[in-house]
Design a protein around this motif. Structure first.
Motif, short mmCIF file in Angstrom:
data_model
loop_
_atom_site.label_atom_id
_atom_site.label_comp_id
_atom_site.label_asym_id
_atom_site.label_seq_id
_atom_site.Cartn_x
_atom_site.Cartn_y
_atom_site.Cartn_z
N ALA A 85 -8.16 3.33 14.69
CA ALA A 85 -6.92 3.18 15.68
C ALA A 85 -5.63 3.06 15.40
O ALA A 85 -4.79 4.00 15.52
CB ALA A 85 -7.20 2.05 16.70
N ASN A 86 -5.18 2.04 14.04
CA ASN A 86 -3.87 1.68 13.94
C ASN A 86 -3.21 2.60 13.15
O ASN A 86 -2.02 2.35 13.05
CB ASN A 86 -3.77 0.14 13.66
CG ASN A 86 -4.21 -0.63 15.12
OD1 ASN A 86 -3.03 -0.85 15.81
ND2 ASN A 86 -5.45 -1.39 15.34
N ALA A 87 -3.72 3.01 12.01
CA ALA A 87 -3.44 3.75 10.92
C ALA A 87 -2.53 4.96 11.73
O ALA A 87 -1.43 5.22 11.44
CB ALA A 87 -4.34 4.37 10.17
N LYS A 88 -2.87 5.33 12.92
CA LYS A 88 -2.49 6.72 13.40
C LYS A 88 -1.06 6.03 14.17
O LYS A 88 -0.15 6.80 14.18
CB LYS A 88 -3.52 7.40 14.57
CG LYS A 88 -4.40 8.22 13.86
CD LYS A 88 -5.23 8.83 14.78
CE LYS A 88 -6.46 9.37 14.35
NZ LYS A 88 -7.65 8.64 14.33
N LYS A 89 -1.38 4.99 14.72
CA LYS A 89 -0.11 4.47 15.48
C LYS A 89 1.05 4.11 14.52
O LYS A 89 2.08 4.21 14.77
CB LYS A 89 -0.62 2.90 16.21
CG LYS A 89 0.16 2.75 17.20
CD LYS A 89 -0.45 1.25 18.17
CE LYS A 89 0.65 0.43 18.31
NZ LYS A 89 0.01 -1.20 18.46
N LEU A 90 0.64 3.69 13.26
CA LEU A 90 1.72 3.46 12.45
C LEU A 90 2.10 4.76 11.81
O LEU A 90 3.59 4.94 11.73
CB LEU A 90 1.07 2.70 11.14
CG LEU A 90 1.06 1.22 11.37
CD1 LEU A 90 0.09 0.48 10.44
CD2 LEU A 90 2.33 0.45 11.20
N TYR A 91 1.57 5.63 11.68
CA TYR A 91 2.14 7.11 11.27
C TYR A 91 3.12 7.51 12.11
O TYR A 91 4.28 8.16 12.03
CB TYR A 91 1.03 8.17 11.08
CG TYR A 91 -0.18 7.82 10.13
CD1 TYR A 91 0.26 7.11 8.83
CD2 TYR A 91 -1.36 8.13 10.24
CE1 TYR A 91 -0.66 6.88 8.02
CE2 TYR A 91 -2.29 8.14 9.19
CZ TYR A 91 -1.94 7.31 8.21
OH TYR A 91 -2.85 7.06 7.40
N GLY A 92 2.99 7.42 13.50
CA GLY A 92 3.80 7.92 14.72
C GLY A 92 5.04 7.27 14.45
O GLY A 92 5.84 7.90 14.83
N GLN A 93 5.09 6.07 13.99
CA GLN A 93 6.30 5.46 13.54
C GLN A 93 7.04 5.87 12.18
O GLN A 93 7.86 5.02 11.70
CB GLN A 93 6.45 3.84 13.90
CG GLN A 93 5.87 3.77 15.19
CD GLN A 93 5.42 2.11 15.20
OE1 GLN A 93 4.96 1.80 14.18
NE2 GLN A 93 5.21 1.58 16.30
N GLY A 94 6.51 6.98 11.46
CA GLY A 94 6.89 7.28 10.07
C GLY A 94 6.69 6.45 9.05
O GLY A 94 7.16 6.17 7.97
N ALA A 95 5.44 5.68 9.01
CA ALA A 95 5.17 4.75 8.05
C ALA A 95 3.83 5.29 7.19
O ALA A 95 3.34 5.93 7.81
CB ALA A 95 4.56 3.42 8.94
N ALA A 96 4.00 4.76 5.98
CA ALA A 96 2.79 5.09 5.11
C ALA A 96 1.86 4.00 5.10
O ALA A 96 2.15 2.80 5.08
CB ALA A 96 3.51 5.66 3.94
N ILE A 97 0.75 4.33 4.64
CA ILE A 97 -0.45 3.33 4.13
C ILE A 97 -0.75 3.60 2.85
O ILE A 97 -1.01 4.75 2.43
CB ILE A 97 -1.44 3.53 5.18
CG1 ILE A 97 -1.08 2.86 6.47
CG2 ILE A 97 -2.80 2.89 4.85
CD1 ILE A 97 -2.10 2.97 7.50
N LYS A 98 -0.85 2.53 2.02
CA LYS A 98 -1.49 2.54 0.72
C LYS A 98 -2.43 1.27 0.48
O LYS A 98 -2.36 0.34 1.05
CB LYS A 98 0.02 2.26 -0.12
CG LYS A 98 -0.44 2.72 -1.98
CD LYS A 98 0.74 2.85 -2.60
CE LYS A 98 0.35 2.45 -3.99
NZ LYS A 98 -0.64 3.55 -4.66
N ILE A 99 -3.27 1.33 -0.15
CA ILE A 99 -4.34 0.31 -0.74
C ILE A 99 -4.47 0.19 -1.88
O ILE A 99 -4.44 0.99 -2.77
CB ILE A 99 -5.77 1.06 -0.46
CG1 ILE A 99 -6.06 1.84 0.89
CG2 ILE A 99 -6.85 -0.20 -0.20
CD1 ILE A 99 -5.82 1.17 2.30
N ILE A 100 -4.37 -1.07 -2.23
CA ILE A 100 -4.68 -1.55 -3.82
C ILE A 100 -5.68 -2.58 -3.94
O ILE A 100 -5.94 -3.45 -2.94
CB ILE A 100 -3.26 -2.50 -4.08
CG1 ILE A 100 -2.88 -3.67 -3.37
CG2 ILE A 100 -1.94 -1.49 -4.35
CD1 ILE A 100 -1.75 -4.46 -3.99
N GLY A 101 -6.30 -2.30 -4.98
CA GLY A 101 -7.70 -3.16 -5.08
C GLY A 101 -8.82 -2.10 -5.46
O GLY A 101 -8.64 -1.08 -5.41
#
Ligand code: IPE
Ligand code: IPE
Ligand code: MG
Length: 229
Positions: A85-101
């Protein structure tokens, strides 16, 4: 090393206190984790508005893996829910997601969901939300050292940084820990060499946008010398 900027470019956030928050309400720990995830999404949006460029949220530590299976299963379900749900919401605002671990120990469907979130992120985003999942600095550093040893060459600081999970991400300028404990619990130990530390007694689900403002305000008043005079 870091630049002198009134607003921290990279904030690390140790989101502690979900369990105690739930206990105070006579609710299971999972209730606290759910509230914590909701708060984290709100805080990410607020941090972005404030000019923070990278926010790394400590979501699950390598040590947290010793928790009861039921609690871990609850966290995986939360990842499923929030990442779709929220990953898409964040992209909508021009944000990127990264995972570390090290994601290899997570259920396969969760691994795929997280990898997809990362893959579908926009390039050159103005804001990057970094999830530290099954992350621990000791494991991260050992992994980097072993890679360097396998290559059979001595390496310098710049190449070493490239072997860390945080490759390409500037060092955190500030680390915030909620929940009252004053320790780093294996979070970004190498990268936080010159981070300003901020501790709040507020349990994470109660850590409001205003409290983040307070932390940022505190940062803006600190004199960062980086060993210089
Ligand atoms: C932090 O909250 C979130 C995770 C470690 C997943 P805790 O679950 O540690 O909450 P407390 O510290 O027990 O209150
Ligand atoms: C740190 O919190 C890990 C995360 C917030 C993900 P913990 O609750 O696991 O830390 P300790 O055990 O109190 O040091
Ligand atoms: Mg805790």
């Amino acid at each position: 090393m870091g630049e002198n900027r009134r607003t921290p470019s990279h904030v690390g956030l140790i989101m502690d206190g979900n369990g105690r928050w739930a206990k105070k309400r006579l609710m299971p720990r999972s209730y606290g984790h759910n509230a914590g995830m909701n708060r984290m999404i709100g805080l990410a949006e607020h941090a972005k508005k404030c000019g923070v460029r990278y926010l790394t949220v400590y979501t699950l530590s390598t040590e947290n893996f010793s928790r009861p299976k039921q609690e871990l299963e609850g966290l995986y379900s939360l990842f499923r829910k929030y990442f779709s749900a929220n990953a898409k919401k964040l992209y909508g605002q021009g944000a990127a997601i990264k995972i570390i671990g090290d994601l290899s120990v997570l259920p396969e469907d969760v691994q795929i969901l997280l990898a997809d979130g990362e893959k579908n992120s926009p390039e050159n985003a103005e804001f990057t939300l970094i999830f530290a999942i099954n992350y621990g600095s000791h494991a991260e550093i050992l992994r980097a050292v072993n890679t360097a040893v396998e290559r059979g060459e001595k390496i310098g600081a710049e190449d070493f940084a490239k072997l860390l999970y945080t490759n390409g991400i500037p060092d955190p300028d500030m680390i915030i820990r909620t929940g009252g404990e004053k320790r780093l619990s294996n979070f970004l130990l190498y990268q936080a060499a010159y981070a300003e530390l901020y501790f709040s007694d507020t349990l994470f689900p109660d850590f409001s946008d205003e409290e983040l403002d307070k932390a940022l305000e505190d940062f803006s008043k600190r004199e960062r010398r980086f060993g210089n005079v």
